[in-house]
Each structure stands twice: as structure tokens, then as C-alpha cells.
Motif scaffolding. Sequence first.
Motif, PDB file in Angstrom:
ATOM      1  N   VAL A  82       0.863  -1.193   0.000  1.00 43.77           N
ATOM      2  CA  VAL A  82       0.000   0.000   0.000  1.00 43.77           C
ATOM      3  C   VAL A  82       0.893   1.235   0.000  1.00 43.77           C
ATOM      4  CG1 VAL A  82      -1.833   1.243   1.232  1.00 43.77           C
ATOM      5  CG2 VAL A  82      -1.676  -1.262   1.422  1.00 43.77           C
ATOM      6  N   TRP A  83       0.875   1.987  -1.101  1.00 45.96           N
ATOM      7  CA  TRP A  83       1.625   3.247  -1.118  1.00 45.96           C
ATOM      8  C   TRP A  83       1.096   4.124  -2.231  1.00 45.96           C
ATOM      9  CZ3 TRP A  83       4.251  -1.005  -3.478  1.00 45.96           C
ATOM     10  CH2 TRP A  83       4.650  -0.814  -4.791  1.00 45.96           C
ATOM     11  N   ALA A  84       1.433   5.415  -2.147  1.00 43.69           N
ATOM     12  CA  ALA A  84       1.119   6.346  -3.236  1.00 43.69           C
ATOM     13  C   ALA A  84       2.434   6.864  -3.800  1.00 43.69           C
ATOM     14  CB  ALA A  84       0.263   7.499  -2.715  1.00 43.69           C
ATOM     15  N   GLY A  85       2.389   7.364  -5.014  1.00 44.74           N
ATOM     16  CA  GLY A  85       3.569   7.952  -5.645  1.00 44.74           C
ATOM     17  C   GLY A  85       4.504   6.904  -6.205  1.00 44.74           C
ATOM     18  N   SER A  86       5.691   7.355  -6.572  1.00 42.15           N
ATOM     19  CA  SER A  86       6.643   6.485  -7.264  1.00 42.15           C
ATOM     20  C   SER A  86       8.036   7.067  -7.060  1.00 42.15           C
ATOM     21  CB  SER A  86       6.257   6.458  -8.744  1.00 42.15           C
ATOM     22  OG  SER A  86       7.228   5.796  -9.489  1.00 42.15           O
ATOM     23  N   ARG A  87       9.084   6.238  -7.139  1.00 46.52           N
ATOM     24  CA  ARG A  87      10.426   6.730  -6.798  1.00 46.52           C
ATOM     25  C   ARG A  87      11.422   6.447  -7.926  1.00 46.52           C
ATOM     26  NH1 ARG A  87      10.132   4.797  -1.150  1.00 46.52           N
ATOM     27  NH2 ARG A  87      12.379   4.434  -1.108  1.00 46.52           N
ATOM     28  N   GLU A  88      10.966   6.552  -9.183  1.00 40.94           N
ATOM     29  CA  GLU A  88      11.891   6.247 -10.271  1.00 40.94           C
ATOM     30  C   GLU A  88      13.030   7.260 -10.366  1.00 40.94           C
ATOM     31  OE1 GLU A  88       8.808   7.186 -10.586  1.00 40.94           O
ATOM     32  OE2 GLU A  88       8.657   8.773 -12.090  1.00 40.94           O
ATOM     33  N   ASP A  89      12.806   8.489  -9.828  1.00 43.02           N
ATOM     34  CA  ASP A  89      13.881   9.485  -9.813  1.00 43.02           C
ATOM     35  C   ASP A  89      15.031   9.010  -8.929  1.00 43.02           C
ATOM     36  OD1 ASP A  89      12.043   9.604  -7.691  1.00 43.02           O
ATOM     37  OD2 ASP A  89      12.716  11.627  -7.155  1.00 43.02           O
ATOM     38  N   GLU A  90      14.694   8.403  -7.769  1.00 44.35           N
ATOM     39  CA  GLU A  90      15.740   7.895  -6.868  1.00 44.35           C
ATOM     40  C   GLU A  90      16.466   6.710  -7.491  1.00 44.35           C
ATOM     41  OE1 GLU A  90      14.102   6.953  -3.059  1.00 44.35           O
ATOM     42  OE2 GLU A  90      13.313   8.978  -2.774  1.00 44.35           O
ATOM     43  N   PHE A  91      15.729   5.911  -8.222  1.00 43.02           N
ATOM     44  CA  PHE A  91      16.315   4.765  -8.923  1.00 43.02           C
ATOM     45  C   PHE A  91      17.424   5.267  -9.850  1.00 43.02           C
ATOM     46  CE2 PHE A  91      15.731   2.129 -12.911  1.00 43.02           C
ATOM     47  CZ  PHE A  91      16.496   1.054 -12.482  1.00 43.02           C
ATOM     48  N   LEU A  95      21.526   4.749  -9.792  1.00 47.58           N
ATOM     49  CA  LEU A  95      22.303   4.250 -10.935  1.00 47.58           C
ATOM     50  C   LEU A  95      23.512   5.141 -11.182  1.00 47.58           C
ATOM     51  CD1 LEU A  95      19.548   3.216 -13.517  1.00 47.58           C
ATOM     52  CD2 LEU A  95      20.945   1.737 -12.094  1.00 47.58           C
ATOM     53  N   ARG A  96      23.366   6.426 -10.813  1.00 48.67           N
ATOM     54  CA  ARG A  96      24.488   7.356 -11.033  1.00 48.67           C
ATOM     55  C   ARG A  96      25.380   7.472  -9.786  1.00 48.67           C
ATOM     56  NH1 ARG A  96      22.011  12.093 -11.964  1.00 48.67           N
ATOM     57  NH2 ARG A  96      19.881  11.330 -12.107  1.00 48.67           N
ATOM     58  N   GLY A  97      25.196   6.593  -8.785  1.00 49.07           N
ATOM     59  CA  GLY A  97      26.199   6.489  -7.722  1.00 49.07           C
ATOM     60  C   GLY A  97      25.745   6.797  -6.306  1.00 49.07           C
ATOM     61  N   GLU A  98      24.611   7.493  -6.094  1.00 50.96           N
ATOM     62  CA  GLU A  98      24.176   7.744  -4.714  1.00 50.96           C
ATOM     63  C   GLU A  98      23.679   6.433  -4.100  1.00 50.96           C
ATOM     64  OE1 GLU A  98      21.844  11.479  -3.704  1.00 50.96           O
ATOM     65  OE2 GLU A  98      21.857  11.599  -5.898  1.00 50.96           O
ATOM     66  N   THR A  99      23.799   6.324  -2.764  1.00 51.79           N
ATOM     67  CA  THR A  99      23.323   5.090  -2.131  1.00 51.79           C
ATOM     68  C   THR A  99      21.894   5.288  -1.610  1.00 51.79           C
ATOM     69  OG1 THR A  99      24.041   5.634   0.108  1.00 51.79           O
ATOM     70  CG2 THR A  99      25.672   4.579  -1.334  1.00 51.79           C
ATOM     71  N   PHE A 299      17.859  -4.898  -6.995  1.00 47.57           N
ATOM     72  CA  PHE A 299      17.432  -3.538  -7.327  1.00 47.57           C
ATOM     73  C   PHE A 299      18.340  -2.498  -6.678  1.00 47.57           C
ATOM     74  CE2 PHE A 299      14.401   0.069  -7.382  1.00 47.57           C
ATOM     75  CZ  PHE A 299      14.056   0.030  -8.726  1.00 47.57           C
ATOM     76  N   LEU A 300      18.907  -2.816  -5.497  1.00 38.56           N
ATOM     77  CA  LEU A 300      19.851  -1.885  -4.845  1.00 38.56           C
ATOM     78  C   LEU A 300      21.293  -2.182  -5.254  1.00 38.56           C
ATOM     79  CD1 LEU A 300      18.497  -1.611  -1.159  1.00 38.56           C
ATOM     80  CD2 LEU A 300      17.961  -0.172  -3.132  1.00 38.56           C
ATOM     81  N   ARG A 301      21.474  -3.186  -6.079  1.00 36.37           N
ATOM     82  CA  ARG A 301      22.813  -3.625  -6.482  1.00 36.37           C
ATOM     83  C   ARG A 301      23.705  -3.819  -5.254  1.00 36.37           C
ATOM     84  NH1 ARG A 301      25.043  -0.422 -11.490  1.00 36.37           N
ATOM     85  NH2 ARG A 301      24.611   1.383 -10.193  1.00 36.37           N
ATOM     86  N   SER A 302      23.142  -4.520  -4.259  1.00 31.97           N
ATOM     87  CA  SER A 302      23.901  -4.826  -3.049  1.00 31.97           C
ATOM     88  C   SER A 302      24.065  -6.351  -2.948  1.00 31.97           C
ATOM     89  CB  SER A 302      23.215  -4.233  -1.825  1.00 31.97           C
ATOM     90  OG  SER A 302      21.843  -4.473  -1.872  1.00 31.97           O
ATOM     91  N   PRO A 303      24.873  -6.827  -2.011  1.00 30.10           N
ATOM     92  CA  PRO A 303      25.187  -8.270  -1.978  1.00 30.10           C
ATOM     93  C   PRO A 303      23.951  -9.141  -1.739  1.00 30.10           C
ATOM     94  CG  PRO A 303      26.684  -7.029  -0.578  1.00 30.10           C
ATOM     95  CD  PRO A 303      25.614  -6.070  -0.999  1.00 30.10           C
TER      96      PRO A 303
END
Length: 428
Positions: A82-91, A95-99, A299-303
Motif C-alpha cells: 500500500v503506497w502512493a507515488g513512485s520513486r523512479e527518480d531515486e532509482f 544508478l548514477r552512484g548515490e546510495t 534492485f539496490l545492487r547490493s550483496p
Amino acid sequence: MSLLVRGAHQVATPTGNGARRGSNLATLTVFSDAVVRCENGRITFVGEEGEQRRRFGEPDEILETEGGCVLPGFVDPHTHPVWAGSREDEFDRRLRGETYMEIARAGGGINSTVRATRAASSENLLATTLERLDRFLTHGTTTIEAKSGYGLDLETELRMLEVVRNANSNHPIDLHPTCLAAHEIPPEYRGDPETWVQRLVDEIHPAIARSGLAEAVDVFCEEGVFDLEQTRRLLTDADSLGWRIHLHADELTPLGGAELAVELGALSADHLMCVTPEGVGALATSETVAVLLPGTSFFLRSPWAPARALVDAGCAVALATDCNPGSSPTESMPMILALATLGMGLGVAEAVTASTLNAAAAIGRADEIGSIEVGKSADLIVLAEPTYHHLVYHFGLNPVRHVVKGGRIVVRDGVRCFDRAFHGPVDA
Ligand code: NIG
Ligand code: FE
């Protein structure tokens, strides 16, 4: 109402009423040319078609599987649906290096979904949740655990849990609600997290427990969110509130969440990407199920979580999507099985057990669902292909052709076939 599922090349299922461990995780019972008979929502027969006819006579309805493979419906024991909105900007920023944590501390992350969810109407939240449930169902999931946690205030947490209750009565999927008010420090308490912990303990958890809207409680035990001692305080009175415990444990840092989950007798310790050998040892000697969420690692490219070590140590291992807008926006259990095998090193049979029977154990329901056995709920999926390996082998596509929930056909040829307000299938 009776249904006969016939013509399968293979009926494959784990068996039992509890989680399977070690080498037993890979043991599936595989029937060739068997039928499954369902009466009034329950499985009443698995075996040879002639014997079925002699014992039960003609069914009301027949589902022809045309040489496909019949499996138990997936149980998804960890979702935030259950959520509203979307976070493709953070995705894109990741991809450009922020964690993930850098974005969260800069005001994004869970709190950006909290802003959108607080602003959304309950009608809108219900509508988007039902759409997600359709996607879960067409990908073969028949039961989910469903967390709140994007309200972070009493009113919105209660609204989210009401949406879960309404979705449960308006959709074939069974939803098991969990209170995750302890998902993050809300913006109002950023400078004073202790006061937020105390409000959760004194006011918010007891009020949600009184509402009867949650079966279980969860905490995001993580560096910069709730530390081990805060988590212990948040969970020690869970019993008196009538709640079982799930725990977001050792996801991004090794804080000892697995050991705490075992100490508190939690149903499950989830994520475990950073679990220590001591945590693995504690889980192995407990009933707490290790719920692994490979979609989040991907999706987080983590171990990856150490799935092989957990299984080989004798832990009860289950799989889930973690469906949420920040770290794993997928409803697809077949995708999770692909990641669990090709990424984490489980075998296909192990992944099937982990996503059905063991996933049911992770929500305390292994005696009702999670396998194709007489007496259990008739929750089945039919693959178009002949063997269970095709769940993963033909990756990237949805292998699920038909879905039966509680003895009713709810997805036929990949398309849902029930009314939006679920009172039974449209074509019944
Ligand atoms: O399970 N870890 C905390 N909760 C979620 C992420 C939620 C979000 O980013 O919105 C998880 O990964
Ligand atoms: Fe989660």
C-alpha cells in the motif's frame, strides 16, 4: 462447489505442515498424470484420475491443464503493497552512484513515499493496491503478508491497515496485515528519534493493536533508523498486544537483528544480506524463518543474502518479493525465484519450497496453505510448460497460465476472471 484440475504433465509440491530445512528443502513430491480435486475451497484428492472418479463422481467444473505443471500458489511473506507515488527518480540517482541511505538521509527514501501516502485518499490507496494485487495474482501469488509503514502517524497507519482489510475482502488474494509504524523516523521527529520510539511504544502500537487491524508487528532495525536496543523496546511488549513478530534484520549493516529475532521468538527475520555467522547459527537452532528478498539485492545492487550458508546450516529459508516503491518494485515471485537460483545459488526445487510451504511458515500458516495436500486450501497455479523447472528456466516472462484460489479459477490464460468486488469468478 467442486473443481477438478486435470491433464497435468506434473503436479509438484513440497509436503508437510511446517518449514523444510537442509537437504529436505529440495525434496518435492512429483506426481505424473495426476489430478487435483477441490471441494468447497479445500483439496480433497491428489492422485490417479480413475480413482478420483470412483470416489467423488463428476465435478461441477473442470480445469484442463493441457500438459502443464500444477504447483501450490506462491505465498509472499514480506510485502509493502500500500503506497502512493513512485520513486523512479531515486532509482536513476542510485544508478548514477548515490546510495539508498544517502538518498533517505537527504529527505528521499521511505519519507518521500510517506509524504505521498499521507496526501492520498483511502479510495485512491485502495484502487492502486487492488491493481498491485491483480499483478501478484496473475504471477501466481495467492497469499501475501502486507505491511503498513508509509504513514508514520497513527491516522495514516490505521488508514493503510484499513486499506489492507478492504483489499482482503475485495480480492481473491488473502492478505495478512502487519503493523510497520516503526519503518522510519518521520520528518517531525528527525531531530528527536527517542521521542518517536517512546510514542510508538506508549501510544501508536497499543492503539493499532486495539483496532484489531494487524496480526503482527515489524521494525526496520538498521543503522540510522532503529538500533538494536530501540528495536528490543519496540518489540518486547508485542506478545501482550497479541502480535507475532517479523523483523527487518541485518539488511544494510550487521546489527545483530537475526539474533534479536531469535531471542524474541519472531516468526521471521527478513533480508539478512549482512547476517553474521553468529546470526546464521542462532537462526539454525530456532523456529524463526529466514525470509530472503533477492529482489532488493538486485534492485539496490547490493550483496545477496548468504542463501546457501543459511540452508546448509539448517535454517528455515523462505523467499519474498519485498514489493515496495524504493528497494524492490515488483510483484513477481517468478522473478524472485530466478534471482534466488541464478543469483543466490538455490536449486529450483529449493526455491519452490521456499516460496510456498516455507513462506507459509514465515506467516504462521503452514498448516493451511503452501502445499498441494488433502485438507489444505485449494490454492494452485498451472504453468503452461510441463515441469516446475520452467518457472525459472524460461526467465523474464510470466510462466503462470492459470490460478486457482480457494477452489475457484481466478486467472485463466493469464487474465483475471473475477469481479472487482470479489464474490466469485465472473464465469462461474
Ligand atoms: O524492505 N527496509 C525497509 N523497508 C523497505 C524499503 C522501503 C522503501 O524504500 O520504501 C525494504 O527494503
Ligand atoms: Fe521490507
